[in-house]
Design a protein around this motif. Sequence first.
Motif, PDB file in Angstrom:
ATOM      1  N   ILE A   1     -50.524 120.900 115.740  1.00  0.00           N
ATOM      2  CA  ILE A   1     -49.310 121.659 116.040  1.00  0.00           C
ATOM      3  C   ILE A   1     -48.711 121.089 117.315  1.00  0.00           C
ATOM      4  O   ILE A   1     -49.387 121.013 118.351  1.00  0.00           O
TER       5      ILE A   1
ATOM      6  N   SER B   1     -45.875 121.805 112.736  1.00  0.00           N
ATOM      7  CA  SER B   1     -47.068 121.014 112.439  1.00  0.00           C
ATOM      8  C   SER B   1     -46.728 119.548 112.173  1.00  0.00           C
ATOM      9  O   SER B   1     -45.597 119.203 111.809  1.00  0.00           O
TER      10      SER B   1
ATOM     11  N   SER C   1     -38.524 124.562 113.131  1.00  0.00           N
ATOM     12  CA  SER C   1     -39.703 124.816 112.300  1.00  0.00           C
ATOM     13  C   SER C   1     -40.540 125.959 112.872  1.00  0.00           C
ATOM     14  O   SER C   1     -40.717 126.075 114.076  1.00  0.00           O
ATOM     15  N   GLU C   2     -41.066 126.779 111.977  1.00  0.00           N
ATOM     16  CA  GLU C   2     -41.962 127.865 112.389  1.00  0.00           C
ATOM     17  C   GLU C   2     -43.350 127.315 112.713  1.00  0.00           C
ATOM     18  O   GLU C   2     -43.973 127.706 113.694  1.00  0.00           O
ATOM     19  N   SER C   3     -43.834 126.412 111.875  1.00  0.00           N
ATOM     20  CA  SER C   3     -45.213 125.915 112.028  1.00  0.00           C
ATOM     21  C   SER C   3     -45.332 124.833 113.098  1.00  0.00           C
ATOM     22  O   SER C   3     -46.362 124.726 113.767  1.00  0.00           O
TER      23      SER C   3
END
Length: 320
Positions: free
Chosen positions: A16, A94, A90-92
């Motif tokens: 992340i 990653s 982006s939420e993640s």
Amino acid sequence: MGDRGTSNCSEVTDFILVGFRVRPELYILLFLLFLLVYAMILLGNVGMVAVILTDPRLNTPMYFLLGNLSFIDLFYSSVIAPKAMINFWSESKSISFAGCVTQLFLFALFIVAEGFLLAAMAYDRFIAICNPLLYSVQMSSRLCIQLVAGSYFCGCISSVLQTSMTFSMSFCASRAIDHFYCDDRPLQRISCSDLYFHKIVSFLLCSIIILPTIIVILVSYMYIVSTVLKIRSTEGRKKAFSTCSSHLGVVSILYGAIIFMYFIPDRFPELSKVASLCYTLVTPMLNPLIYSLRNKDVKEALRKILGKKIFLFNSILTVI
């Protein structure tokens, strides 16, 4: 390297990228800032390469090196900026393990190649100003190709060593990299391996890369300044200083940020991110601006290309 508690570690499949620790409402502003800077990098460096390739007057060692500098700036900023901009939305946030390896490998390759290329450009200016009568002989096409190829080769060797060493560590503490791209130091922070040997090798590797290039640049410019001061013509002295000061300005920003990032103790993660911006985005944006706006030959070539485009456009309108 000895590992601590690796038996309890599961295989890491992704990381992340934490990015900048700011309020969520500022992400839009950061995204627009990154987008603007990256657009300028694309426009400036693609334009510089296009001008150098299309104008026969720029078929000289200096512009051959400058064209490669633009290519490197374009490439390594493209390794960093698009992913950073995506992560603002982006939420993640990653990045896959393979993506992280690729990002670190390509970035290390091109940033090291740029360091050696800047040293080659300093040597080129040294020959041009201090030994102008021998310039065409000493800076032959063969030597220019060897200097550029050597820069990429050194970058590749350094990148292979750095990347393989970094990803031989175990990552048990966390998957969250406190940075906006995959880099060695932020990855060290989340490793549960013994880092003593890793840090020594990294420091030696950085020293072997940075010190020789800085020495070549400093020695070259010491001779250049000494020669320029002997020029009787005020115009000639001004032109020589103008060319060299722009080069030194870019070198100072690049090396200052890199030294802060890799030689100063890693105690200020947020300042490290700001320093990283200097060599990932700021210098790739400044290079084409400095070398084009302060360079008479490049400005003439740009006018010539734009003149042809305008003439073609007017011809089309006339036919229509």
